[in-house]
Design an enzyme around this catalytic site. Structure first.
Site, PDB file in Angstrom:
ATOM      1  N   ALA A 111       0.766  -1.240   0.000  1.00 53.57           N
ATOM      2  CA  ALA A 111       0.000   0.000   0.000  1.00 53.57           C
ATOM      3  C   ALA A 111       0.803   1.300   0.000  1.00 53.57           C
ATOM      4  CB  ALA A 111      -0.941   0.015   1.198  1.00 53.57           C
ATOM      5  N   ALA A 112       2.050   1.317   0.466  1.00 49.58           N
ATOM      6  CA  ALA A 112       2.780   2.589   0.576  1.00 49.58           C
ATOM      7  C   ALA A 112       3.071   3.165  -0.816  1.00 49.58           C
ATOM      8  CB  ALA A 112       4.084   2.374   1.338  1.00 49.58           C
ATOM      9  N   PRO A 113       3.040   4.490  -0.932  1.00 49.33           N
ATOM     10  CA  PRO A 113       2.870   5.488   0.126  1.00 49.33           C
ATOM     11  C   PRO A 113       1.421   5.805   0.502  1.00 49.33           C
ATOM     12  CG  PRO A 113       3.333   6.586  -1.935  1.00 49.33           C
ATOM     13  CD  PRO A 113       3.450   5.109  -2.221  1.00 49.33           C
ATOM     14  N   GLY A 114       0.443   5.276  -0.265  1.00 54.18           N
ATOM     15  CA  GLY A 114      -0.931   5.428   0.186  1.00 54.18           C
ATOM     16  C   GLY A 114      -1.917   5.928  -0.844  1.00 54.18           C
ATOM     17  N   LYS A 116      -3.364   4.447  -3.568  1.00 55.42           N
ATOM     18  CA  LYS A 116      -4.469   3.518  -3.814  1.00 55.42           C
ATOM     19  C   LYS A 116      -5.292   3.302  -2.554  1.00 55.42           C
ATOM     20  CE  LYS A 116      -2.585   1.256  -7.911  1.00 55.42           C
ATOM     21  NZ  LYS A 116      -1.516   2.242  -8.161  1.00 55.42           N
ATOM     22  N   GLU A 134       2.016  -2.733   4.276  1.00 57.20           N
ATOM     23  CA  GLU A 134       3.287  -2.411   3.631  1.00 57.20           C
ATOM     24  C   GLU A 134       4.385  -3.166   4.367  1.00 57.20           C
ATOM     25  OE1 GLU A 134       6.376  -1.572   1.622  1.00 57.20           O
ATOM     26  OE2 GLU A 134       4.430  -0.864   0.890  1.00 57.20           O
ATOM     27  N   ASP A 179      -1.060  -4.165  -5.800  1.00 62.56           N
ATOM     28  CA  ASP A 179      -0.250  -3.286  -6.650  1.00 62.56           C
ATOM     29  C   ASP A 179       1.198  -3.710  -6.427  1.00 62.56           C
ATOM     30  OD1 ASP A 179       0.278  -1.100  -8.398  1.00 62.56           O
ATOM     31  OD2 ASP A 179       0.842   0.105  -6.659  1.00 62.56           O
ATOM     32  N   CYS A 232       3.409  -1.085 -12.464  1.00 60.96           N
ATOM     33  CA  CYS A 232       3.793   0.073 -13.274  1.00 60.96           C
ATOM     34  C   CYS A 232       4.905  -0.352 -14.228  1.00 60.96           C
ATOM     35  CB  CYS A 232       4.200   1.253 -12.405  1.00 60.96           C
ATOM     36  SG  CYS A 232       5.515   0.908 -11.216  1.00 60.96           S
TER      37      CYS A 232
END
Length: 434
Positions: A111-114, A116, A134, A179, A232
Site C-alpha cells: 500500500a505505501a505510500p498510500g 491507492k 506495507e 499493486d 507500473c
C-alpha cells in the site's frame, strides 16, 4: 532524454512495433501531474473552486489532471487532507472498482505510500474495513502519516509479509488490491533509477515475487471476491503471465468499465497504459473474480479492552463520542476499525493518550472527527495565521481547552486555547512554511 538500456528498447520495439518512436518521444516530455479528491471529507466542487489548474478526468468523478504550473500542495486544503497528489495512470486501477458497498472488507496488500489506499477509502465512503499493508516498516510509517492526514477512520495499517497476512486473516476479504512491486519500466521518465537498475534478470525475479504475492492474496480472498492486480511495468512476464497465473488458481477475468480502459491497450486479461497514448506514466492492471472454493478459515479476532467511563468523559471534553465504541490499550484510547489482537501501526482513529491521568488528544482525532469536535477556530482562507499555524506558531483565538484549527471550514489540526491564544498542537513532523 533518459538513457535507456538497449535490451529494454528492443523489448519495447517487439511490444509496440511502429509505435516505438511515439513512446520514446513521450519520454522526453514532462511527466503529467494528478490528484484525487477525498470525497469522505468534501464534495469535489470544493477543491475545484479552491485550487487552480485542475482538469476533470473521464474515468472518475473525483480524479483530476493538474496543470504543470499549478501547486496544489501549497494550498491549506492539502494539509487538511482534501486531496492526495497521485500520478494520473496510478489512479486508473482503483477507479475501475467504482463504488464499494458500506460493509465491504478490502485489503491493499502493497500500500505505501498510500495513493491507492486513499482512493479505496473514498470508494468505501469511509465505511466498511480497509486493511492497508506495507512490508517495509519505514514505508509503512509514511503510509500511516498519509492515512492520518486524509482523515480515514475505517483503516488498519499493518506491516507484514504477504504470507503473514494470509495467516493472520484467512479468507476474510471481499476485495484485494495487489499493486505489486515490479521492475518499474513504466516509471523511467519520472525515476531514472528504474532505467539504471533494469535488467531481464530483475524482470524475472519480480515476476516470481509477484506470483507469491498473488498466492497470498488468494489465501485472503473469499469465494466470489474481487482481485485487482496492477503494476507500473510493461513486461509480459510481470503482466500477462501473472494474469494467466491468477486464472490458473481458479479466477475468471472481469472487464473493467470502458471509461477507465478507453486509453489503454488490451493485453490478455488486462490493459496496458503507455505515456504516448495516455497523459501519465506506464501502468498495467487486470481484474478477476474468485470462482474456486476456499480452504482457509477466518482467524478469530480477540477484542480490545474497553475504555472506562472516566476515560470517555476525558475524551468527551474534546469531541462528541456518542455512539462510538472506544477501546483502550496501555495508555492509548482509540476507535478501532478492526477488533483484533494482531500487531498494527494504526487501527481506526487514534483519539489520544492518557498522560499522568490527563487526556492529550492525537492529531488524528482532529483530522478525522471534524463534525464531532466541541470547538473549532476557523481561519478564513488567505489569512496569514494559517501559514503561522502550519509553521508551528501560536495563533490568536477565543477557545478554552483543546480545539480544532481549521482553514476555510476544514480542520488542519489541533490546538489548546487559553487567554485569547491557541497553543499549537500541529505535529512537528508536518510543520512547514506556507
Amino acid at each position: 532524454m533518459i538513457d535507456l538500456p538497449e535490451k529494454f528498447i528492443r523489448r519495447m520495439g517487439e511490444l509496440l512495433g511502429d509505435r516505438l518512436g511515439d513512446y520514446l518521444a513521450a519520454l522526453g516530455r514532462a511527466p503529467a501531474k494528478g490528484l484525487h479528491i477525498n470525497t469522505v471529507k468534501c464534495d469535489p466542487s470544493v477543491v475545484d473552486a479552491a485550487v487552480d489548474g485542475l482538469g476533470k478526468t473521464s474515468f472518475a468523478d473525483n480524479c483530476r489532471f493538474v496543470a504543470a504550473e499549478s501547486r496544489p500542495t501549497r494550498h491549506p486544503y492539502y494539509a487538511a487532507g482534501l486531496y492526495y497528489m497521485q500520478e494520473p495512470s496510478a489512479m486508473l486501477p482503483v477507479a475501475a472498482l467504482g463504488r464499494l458497498g458500506s460493509g465491504t472488507r478490502v485489503l491493499d496488500m502493497c500500500a505505501a505510500p498510500g495513493g491507492k489506499t486513499s482512493m479505496l477509502a473514498c470508494a468505501l465512503g469511509g465505511q466498511g474495513l480497509l486493511v492497508s499493508n506495507e512490508i517495509e516498516r519505514s514505508r509503512a510509517v509514511v503510509l500511516r502519516e498519509n492515512v492520518v492526514r486524509m482523515g480515514y477512520g475505517n483503516t488498519v495499517i499493518t506491516s507484514m509479509r504477504p504470507d503473514g497476512l494470509a495467516a493472520a486473516f484467512g479468507e476474510y476479504f471481499d476485495v484485494i488490491v495487489a499493486d505489486a512491486p515490479c521492475s518499474g519500466e513504466g516509471m523511467m521518465r519520472k525515476e531514472e533509477e528504474a532505467a539504471r537498475n533494469w535488467s531481464e534478470a530483475n524482470v524475472r525475479a519480480c515476476a516470481a515475487r509477484q506470483k507469491e504475492i498473488v498466492r497470498s492474496a488468494d489465501a485472503c480472498l473469499k469465494r466470489g471476491g474481487t482481485l485487482l492486480y496492477s503494476t507500473c511495468t510493461f513486461s509480459p512476464e510481470e503482466d500477462e503471465e501473472v494474469a494467466e497465473f491468477v486464472i490458473s488458481l481458479g479466477y475468471e477475468p472481469i472487464e473493467p468499465p470502458a471509461a477507465v480502459t478507453e486509453c489503454g491497450v488490451k493485453c490478455g486479461a488486462g490493459y496496458k497504459f503507455f505515456p504516448h497514448l495516455f497523459d501519465g506514466e506506464g501502468q498495467y492492471f487486470c481484474m478477476f473474480r474468485k470462482i474456486s472454493d476456499g480452504t482457509g478459515a477466518v482467524r478469530p479476532k480477540k477484542p480490545y479492552a474497553r475504555a472506562s467511563a472516566a476515560d470517555k468523559r476525558a475524551v468527551g471534553e474534546v469531541a462528541d463520542i456518542s455512539g462510538l465504541d472506544i477501546a483502550k490499550k496501555d495508555d492509548m484510547l482509540f476507535v478501532p476499525a478492526l477488533w483484533s489482537d494482531m500487531p498494527c501501526l494504526a487501527n481506526g482513529i487514534m483519539l489520544g493518550r492518557l498522560e499522568k491521568g490527563r487526556f492529550v488528544p492525537a492529531h488524528q482525532l482532529f483530522a478525522s472527527m471534524r463534525s464531532r469536535l466541541n470547538s473549532i477556530i476557523d481561519l478564513p482562507l488567505g489569512s496569514d495565521e494559517i501559514g503561522a499555524y502550519l509553521g508551528g506558531a501560536e495563533i490568536a483565538g477565543n477557545a478554552r481547552g483543546y480545539c480544532g484549527v481549521a482553514a476555510g471550514g476544514y480542520v488542519l489540526g489541533g490546538g489548546k486555547g487559553s487567554g485569547g491564544v491557541i497553543k499549537n498542537h500541529y505535529p512537528k513532523g508536518l510543520r512547514t512554511k506556507q
